[in-house]
Design an enzyme around this catalytic site. Structure first.
Site, PDB file in Angstrom:
ATOM      1  N   GLU A  28       0.957  -1.141   0.081  1.00 16.12           N
ATOM      2  CA  GLU A  28       0.015   0.171  -0.057  1.00 16.12           C
ATOM      3  C   GLU A  28       0.794   1.362   0.117  1.00 16.12           C
ATOM      4  O   GLU A  28       0.651   2.086  -0.623  1.00 16.12           O
ATOM      5  CB  GLU A  28      -0.853  -0.037   1.185  1.00 16.12           C
ATOM      6  CG  GLU A  28      -1.710   0.998   1.135  1.00 16.12           C
ATOM      7  CD  GLU A  28      -3.041   1.037   2.253  1.00 16.12           C
ATOM      8  OE1 GLU A  28      -3.803   1.846   2.449  1.00 16.12           O
ATOM      9  OE2 GLU A  28      -2.925  -0.033   3.161  1.00 16.12           O
ATOM     10  N   ASP A  29       2.007   1.387   0.667  1.00 11.83           N
ATOM     11  CA  ASP A  29       2.591   2.614   0.973  1.00 11.83           C
ATOM     12  C   ASP A  29       4.175   2.489   0.254  1.00 11.83           C
ATOM     13  O   ASP A  29       4.652   3.597   0.631  1.00 11.83           O
ATOM     14  CB  ASP A  29       2.923   2.635   2.566  1.00 11.83           C
ATOM     15  CG  ASP A  29       1.505   2.935   3.133  1.00 11.83           C
ATOM     16  OD1 ASP A  29       0.649   3.510   2.334  1.00 11.83           O
ATOM     17  OD2 ASP A  29       1.473   2.655   4.343  1.00 11.83           O
TER      18      ASP A  29
END
Length: 746
Positions: free
Chosen positions: A76-77
Site C-alpha cells: 500500500e505505501d
C-alpha cells in the site's frame, strides 16, 4: 525502536523452532522498502510494523503471521508488489499482505456506502484467513496508541471508527483485553471530559481503598484453600473507565450509585473445580439475586466460558466474581488467538486457519456473511453488522431444546427470525415458558420460546421498531416492501383499468409488455406499482400502449416537480400529498375521480383541513390519511387499530408523508400507558426520566390497578420523532418501578 534480534528472540521464547530466516528476511525487506518514510510523530515509519509485530508476539502467534505484520503496509505505501512478495515469501504470505492492503480506510462521517463495502471486504477476508483480523487489530491498536500526533478531526474520526467497528469486532472474536484497550483509547479522544472525570474519580477511590483489593484477594484465597482448592489463583482489579462510563449511561446512574467497581477472577484447575469454587463462595457469602450467569454450560458466541456471580463479600462490599480454568482465561484474554492450532502443525484446514469451522466465533462470522447475500443495500448491511457487534447476549431454547443466542433485549419476534426467516414472517404469537405472552416481551436467559404461526400473516412495518437483531430488521423491511408493492400494484391496476376504460381502450397486463421500454420499467408489476405510488401517470402508460391515442383534455403543469404538493395542517405542520390532478383548473377547484390520475379520490382540494388522530403520530411513523368530506383529512400511524374500520373504503385512503422543516422543528404528541409500582417516588422517577430525554409531558392521568400494588398512568407526551419516543420507552422499561409500558394507538 525494537531491533531485529529482539523480535526473533521474542518469537523463539514461545516457539523455539521458529523459522528465524523468514523473520530476518521480512525485517530487512520492510526496512528497505519503507526507507526514509516518517510517521506523523517524526519516528521512522518502520517502527510501526515492528510494534505491530511485537503486539502479535504477545499473543504467541507463529512466524508467518509475524512476517505478515512486518510487511502489511509494503504494497500500500511502498513500491513493493504482490508478485515480488510471492516470489520472496511465498503465496500464502503474499495473499495475506494483499488482503490487508485492500482494506481501505473507513469513513464514519460520510460515504456510508463506501464504509459498508469496506467492512464487507474485511469480514470476507477474515472468513478466508483469520490472521488478517489479528494483524488488522494489532495495526489499529498501535495506531490508537500513537494517535496524539494526529490532527483533532483525524483523532475523532479514527476513534469513532475504532469504537464502532474494531473494538466490538475484537470482542466478538473473544479478544477482551484488546477490546478494552481499544475502547479506552477511543473513549479518551471521543469524550475527553468524561474520560478525565471518570479517571480522576477512580484514582481517588483507589487511594481510599488502597488495601481493600488485596484484603479481599487474601480472604477469598484462604477460603478456597481451606476447602481443598490449594491451587486456586485469585486476582482482583478495578474496572476500566469506559466500562464504568457505559454503565452509568445505560443505567442512568451517578458514580456514587455504582456498587460493583471491583472485579475478581478465580482461576482453578478444571471445570469441576469451577463449580466447587462457586459452591464454596455462595455458602460463605450472600448472593446478589439475578446476577448469576453460567457461560461454561452456555458459552458465548465468541467461545467465552466462565461463571459470573455477584456477592456481598468481605467488608460488605458488592463484588463481581468470574470463575474459570486457565484455558478459559487464555481464551477470555486472547480469543481466537488462543486457538492457534497451526503453530503446532495441528491445523486440519487450510494454512492459517485458527478455529474449527463449528466454533461459536466462526458461527457468528458465517451468519454475518450470510447477510451479504440477502441483497440489502450497503447502509442496511452496515446497520445490521453494527447491531450484531454491539449486543450482549441472552440464551433461549426452542421447545425441542435447541439453543438460540440473541442480543440482550430481544423479543419473541427476534427469536422467530433467528430460527428461520419464514417462521418470523408468519409469527402471530408466542408462548414463553408455556404462557402466552405479548410479542414485545423481552426474553431472559433460559426462556423456552414456542412461536405461534399463521399462513396468512404479513409482518407489520411497526415490528422494525420493536426488534433488536439486524436479521429480523432486514427481513421485516423486505416483507414490508413486498406488501406495500403488492398494495400499490392493486391500486395501480384499478387506476389503469379506469383510465383505459375512459379512453375506450382495452386494458390487460399482456398489452403492457411490449410498451415497457417506453415507460422505463423492467416488468409489468413494477410499472403497475409505479402508477399506484403516483410515480407514473396512467395517461403515460395509455399513450405508451396506444401511441396514436390523443388526450383532448387541457392539462396544467403540476404544482411541484417531485409529484407531490404541500399541505399545511391546522397546527402548522407541512405534509406532502400527491399532486393536483391533470385537467384540474387553477384556483383550487375540486378534482373528481375522473380527473385525478394518481389516486381515485373524490372531493380532494388544495385547502382541505388536516389533523391528527387522537393518539397522535410522530415523524418516523409510517402514516396514512383518511379523507372525510365533512372534517377533511385525519392522519393516522399505519398501525392504528382505528384504520380497520376503513378497510372496505379504499377510496378514502390517501398516501401522505412527512415534510419536516429542520429550521422550524416541532414536537409531536404520542400516548403511552405505564404500569408502575404503587409506592412513594414512582411518579417523580418517571417524570425525571422523561425530562432527562428533553421530552414534554402534555397530559397525565393516574388510576389504581386492580392489584393494590400497582398503578396505571395514562400519559400524553410530546417528542421530536419516533427514535426519541423509542428511546423513552426503552429507558423507562429499565426502571425498577415500571412493571410494563406500551404505546397506545387509536
Amino acid at each position: 525502536m525494537m531491533r531485529q534480534y529482539e523480535l526473533v528472540e521474542r518469537v523463539q521464547k514461545y516457539k523455539p523452532d521458529a523459522n528465524e530466516a523468514l523473520l530476518n528476511k521480512a525485517y530487512v525487506y520492510a526496512m528497505q522498502k519503507h526507507g526514509q518514510q516518517k510517521r506523523a510523530s517524526g519516528d521512522p515509519y518502520i517502527s510501526h510494523p515492528l510494534e505491530v509485530a511485537a503486539i502479535l508476539t504477545d499473543m504467541h502467534l507463529d512466524e508467518s503471521t509475524i512476517a505478515v505484520a512486518l510487511l502489511h503496509d509494503t504494497i500500500e505505501d511502498t513500491t513493493a508488489t504482490r508478485a515480488e512478495i510471492d516470489e520472496l515469501f511465498g503465496e500464502d504470505i503474499g495473499r495475506l499482505v494483499e488482503g490487508l492492503t485492500k482494506l481501505k480506510r473507513l469513513d464514519l462521517v460520510s460515504k456510508k456506502a463506501k464504509q459498508a463495502e469496506n467492512l464487507r471486504k474485511l469480514l470476507l477476508a477474515i472468513s478466508d484467513d483469520v490472521r488478517v483480523l489479528l494483524v488488522k487489530l494489532a495495526d489499529r491498536l498501535h495506531n490508537m496508541r500513537t494517535l496524539d500526533h494526529m490532527k483533532p478531526e483525524q483523532k475523532a474520526r479514527i476513534s469513532e471508527e475504532t469504537m464502532d467497528i474494531y473494538a466490538p469486532l475484537a470482542g466478538r472474536m473473544g479478544m477482551q483485553d484488546m477490546r478494552e484497550e481499544l475502547e479506552e483509547l477511543s473513549f479518551r479522544h471521543i469524550n475527553p471530559e468524561a474520560y478525565e472525570t471518570v479517571t480522576k474519580r477512580l484514582a481517588e477511590l483507589s487511594d481510599r481503598n488502597e488495601n481493600l483489593v488485596k484484603k479481599i484477594e487474601d480472604e477469598l484465597r484462604d477460603l478456597l484453600v481451606t476447602n481443598g482448592l490449594d491451587d486456586a489463583f485469585v486476582k482482583g482489579r478495578q474496572k476500566k473507565p469506559y466500562s464504568i462510563f457505559r454503565k452509568m449511561q445505560s443505567k442512568s446512574l451517578s458514580f456514587e450509585q455504582l456498587s460493583d467497581l471491583y472485579g475478581f477472577r478465580i482461576i482453578v484447575d478444571d471445570t469441576s473445580c469451577c463449580y466447587k469454587a462457586l459452591g464454596i463462595v455462595h455458602t460463605r457469602w450472600r448472593v446478589v439475586p439475578g446476577r448469576f450467569k453460567d457461560y461454561i454450560s452456555n458459552p458465548k458466541q465468541n467461545d467465552y466460558r466462565s461463571i459470573h456471580t455477584t456477592i456481598v463479600g468481605p467488608s460488605r462490599q458488592r463484588i463481581e466474581l468470574q470463575i474459570r480454568t486457565q484455558m478459559m482465561q487464555e481464551i477470555a484474554e486472547f480469543g481466537i488467538a488462543a486457538h492457534t492450532l497451526y503453530k503446532d502443525g495441528q491445523s486440519a484446514g487450510k494454512p492459517g486457519e485458527l478455529l474449527p469451522k463449528d466454533s461459536n466465533a466462526y458461527s457468528w462470522l458465517r451468519h454475518t456473511i450470510e447477510a451479504l447475500a440477502e441483497g440489502d443495500n450497503p447502509e442496511e448491511f452496515l446497520e445490521h453488522t453494527k447491531l450484531e457487534l454491539f449486543q450482549d447476549q441472552v440464551f433461549c431454547f426452542t421447545p425441542k431444546g435447541k439453543l438460540i443466542a440473541l442480543p440482550r433485549g430481544a423479543t419473541p419476534i427476534d427469536f422467530a427470525y433467528a430460527v428461520h426467516t419464514n417462521i418470523g414472517d408468519t409469527t402471530v404469537g408466542a408462548k414463553i415458558n408455556g404462557r402466552i405472552m405479548p410479542l414485545v416481551t423481552r426474553l431472559n436467559n433460559g426462556d423456552e420460546v414456542e412461536i405461534i404461526r399463521s399462513g396468512v400473516q404479513v409482518p407489520p412495518a411497526a415490528w422494525e421498531e420493536i426488534v433488536v437483531t439486524g436479521k429480523a430488521r432486514a427481513a421485516i423491511r423486505r416483507a414490508t416492501r413486498t406488501a406495500i408493492r403488492k398494495q400499490y400494484a392493486g391500486l395501480g391496476h384499478r387506476i389503469l383499468e379506469r383510465t383505459f376504460e375512459r379512453a375506450g381502450k382495452p386494458f390487460s397486463r399482456e398489452a403492457l409488455k411490449p410498451a415497457l421500454h417506453r415507460i422505463a420499467h423492467k416488468d409489468v408489476e413494477d410499472a403497475i406499482a409505479a402508477v399506484g405510488r403516483g410515480e407514473l401517470s396512467s395517461l403515460d402508460v395509455l399513450r405508451a400502449v396506444f401511441p396514436d391515442f390523443k388526450d383532448e383534455r387541457v392539462t396544467v403543469k403540476p404544482a411541484a416537480d417531485d409529484g407531490w404538493f404541500n399541505m399545511r395542517s391546522a397546527s402548522g405542520m407541512m405534509f406532502k400529498l400527491p399532486n393536483r390532478p391533470k385537467g384540474t383548473p387553477e384556483g383550487g377547484a375540486t378534482a373528481t375521480v375522473d380527473d385525478y390520475d394518481a389516486l381515485p379520490i373524490r372531493g380532494l382540494s388544495a385547502n382541505v383541513p388536516v389533523r391528527f388522530a387522537p393518539s397522535g403520530a410522530v415523524p418516523g411513523d409510517r402514516i396514512v390519511g383518511i379523507l372525510d368530506k365533512d372534517s377533511g383529512i385525519t392522519i393516522y400511524p399505519i398501525q392504528a387499530p382505528a384504520l380497520q374500520k376503513f378497510d372496505d373504503q379504499p377510496e378514502r385512503w390517501i398516501d401522505v408523508r412527512w415534510d419536516l422543516d429542520e429550521a422550524n422543528k416541532a414536537r409531536f404528541p404520542a400516548r403511552i400507558d405505564v404500569n408502575t409500582l404503587n409506592e412513594p417516588g414512582t411518579l417523580a422517577t418517571v417524570a425525571q426520566t422523561i425530562a432527562g430525554l428533553d421530552i414534554n409531558i402534555r397530559g397525565l392521568k393516574m388510576g389504581s390497578n386492580r392489584a393494590a400494588d400497582f398503578s396505571e398512568i395514562e400519559m400524553e407526551v410530546e417528542v421530536w420523532d419516533v427514535r426519541q419516543l423509542n428511546q423513552l420507552i426503552s429507558q423507562m422499561k429499565e426502571l425498577d418501578c415500571v412493571s410494563n409500558l406500551k404505546r397506545v394507538y387509536d
